[in-house]
Design an enzyme around this catalytic site. Structure first.
Site, PDB file in Angstrom:
ATOM      1  N   HIS A 147      46.183  39.957  44.022  1.00  0.00           N
ATOM      2  CA  HIS A 147      44.979  39.982  44.856  1.00  0.00           C
ATOM      3  C   HIS A 147      43.777  40.430  44.028  1.00  0.00           C
ATOM      4  CE1 HIS A 147      42.880  41.045  48.802  1.00  0.00           C
ATOM      5  NE2 HIS A 147      42.138  41.662  47.898  1.00  0.00           N
ATOM      6  N   GLU A 148      43.938  41.551  43.325  1.00  0.00           N
ATOM      7  CA  GLU A 148      42.825  42.072  42.526  1.00  0.00           C
ATOM      8  C   GLU A 148      42.536  41.161  41.335  1.00  0.00           C
ATOM      9  OE1 GLU A 148      41.127  44.249  43.808  1.00  0.00           O
ATOM     10  OE2 GLU A 148      42.484  45.139  45.248  1.00  0.00           O
ATOM     11  N   HIS A 150      40.261  38.336  42.406  1.00  0.00           N
ATOM     12  CA  HIS A 150      38.856  38.760  42.437  1.00  0.00           C
ATOM     13  C   HIS A 150      38.268  38.751  41.026  1.00  0.00           C
ATOM     14  CE1 HIS A 150      38.561  39.866  46.614  1.00  0.00           C
ATOM     15  NE2 HIS A 150      39.445  40.841  46.541  1.00  0.00           N
TER      16      HIS A 150
END
Length: 264
Positions: A58-59, A62
């Protein structure tokens, strides 16, 4: 020369992340084969490690999107290594989401990579950076539920099905929560570039409290019920039978004993 260094440094996969993936693989095998004397402990380690892997991805999503959108400082911060210890707030990004899974069986959104937004131009780019993280949870949910919606469960041990169902629940709940247009969450980050400067300034002081407010609302039984009804409906749409995620949670909480209502 500085730009090239910034773009290409810090991209090797972290041994920390590889170690977490190894734990996920070994404990997943233990759940599948019932190798462990404690099936519940194996489920706990498998789901927890898989959940942490999804948080790292997820990170990473980003960070990778920010890099290609113009923030060339991302590489030097270690975000592209998938190392959870490199995040701006490791406690918020990893520890708290894991604790909330243990306590409440909910996929609490993770925290934060620091993106230098002033380097990025274009509202669509800012929106895409914010959306990239929860879209990863969506993809993870699709992958977890693939055996269900592909009708490929023959030979898959029941406990492994429960574990996948619970892991899918975490991914779906994380995606829904992250996409809420609440300050401090990715959903607000998607719409923020399209808001007027005045509105953004008014909302900015509330950003640190958005996640707390959402979590507080989930403690209200009526809100909690509606939320999990929505999660359950999505999971049913992906072929996961009602009760499978709950059985996965029961096995996950191995300290409560083997659930009698969920046959192995």
């Amino acid at each position: 020369m500085t730009t090239a260094t910034s773009r290409h440094s810090g991209r090797g996969i972290s041994p920390v992340f590889l170690g977490i993936v190894a734990v996920m693989a070994v404990t997943g095998w233990a759940v599948w084969t019932e190798f462990s004397a404690s099936t519940g402990l194996a489920v706990f380690l498998f789901v927890t490690s898989a959940w942490v892997v999804s948080l790292c991805l997820h990170e990473y999503a980003h960070a990778r999107t920010a890099l290609h959108s113009g923030d060339i400082s991302i590489g030097t911060k270690g975000y592209l290594t998938l190392n959870p210890l490199a995040y701006t707030h490791a406690l918020l990004s990893i520890v708290l989401p894991v604790l909330f899974v243990i306590m409440g069986g909910i996929g609490l959104p993770g925290g934060a990579v620091f993106i230098e937004r002033n380097r990025i131009h274009g509202r669509w780019k800012h929106s895409l950076i914010s959306a990239a993280g929860p879209l990863t949870n969506v993809l993870f949910a699709v992958a977890c539920t693939a055996p269900f919606w592909l009708d490929a469960l023959d030979g898959v041990p029941p406990v492994f099905q429960y574990a996948l169902g619970f892991l899918a629940l975490l991914q779906v709940s994380a995606a829904i929560l992250n996409f809420l247009p609440v300050p401090g969450l990715d959903g607000y980050g998607v719409i923020e570039p399209w808001l007027s400067y005045k509105i953004r300034r008014q909302v900015e002081p509330f950003a640190p409290f958005g996640l707390i407010a959402v979590f507080g609302l989930l403690w209200i039984p009526e809100v909690n019920g509606l939320f999990f009804d929505a999660v359950d409906a999505i999971l049913r749409g992906l072929g996961v039978e009602t009760g499978f995620p709950g059985c996965g949670l029961d096995y996950y909480r191995f300290w409560q004993g083997t659930p009698e209502a969920c046959p192995a």
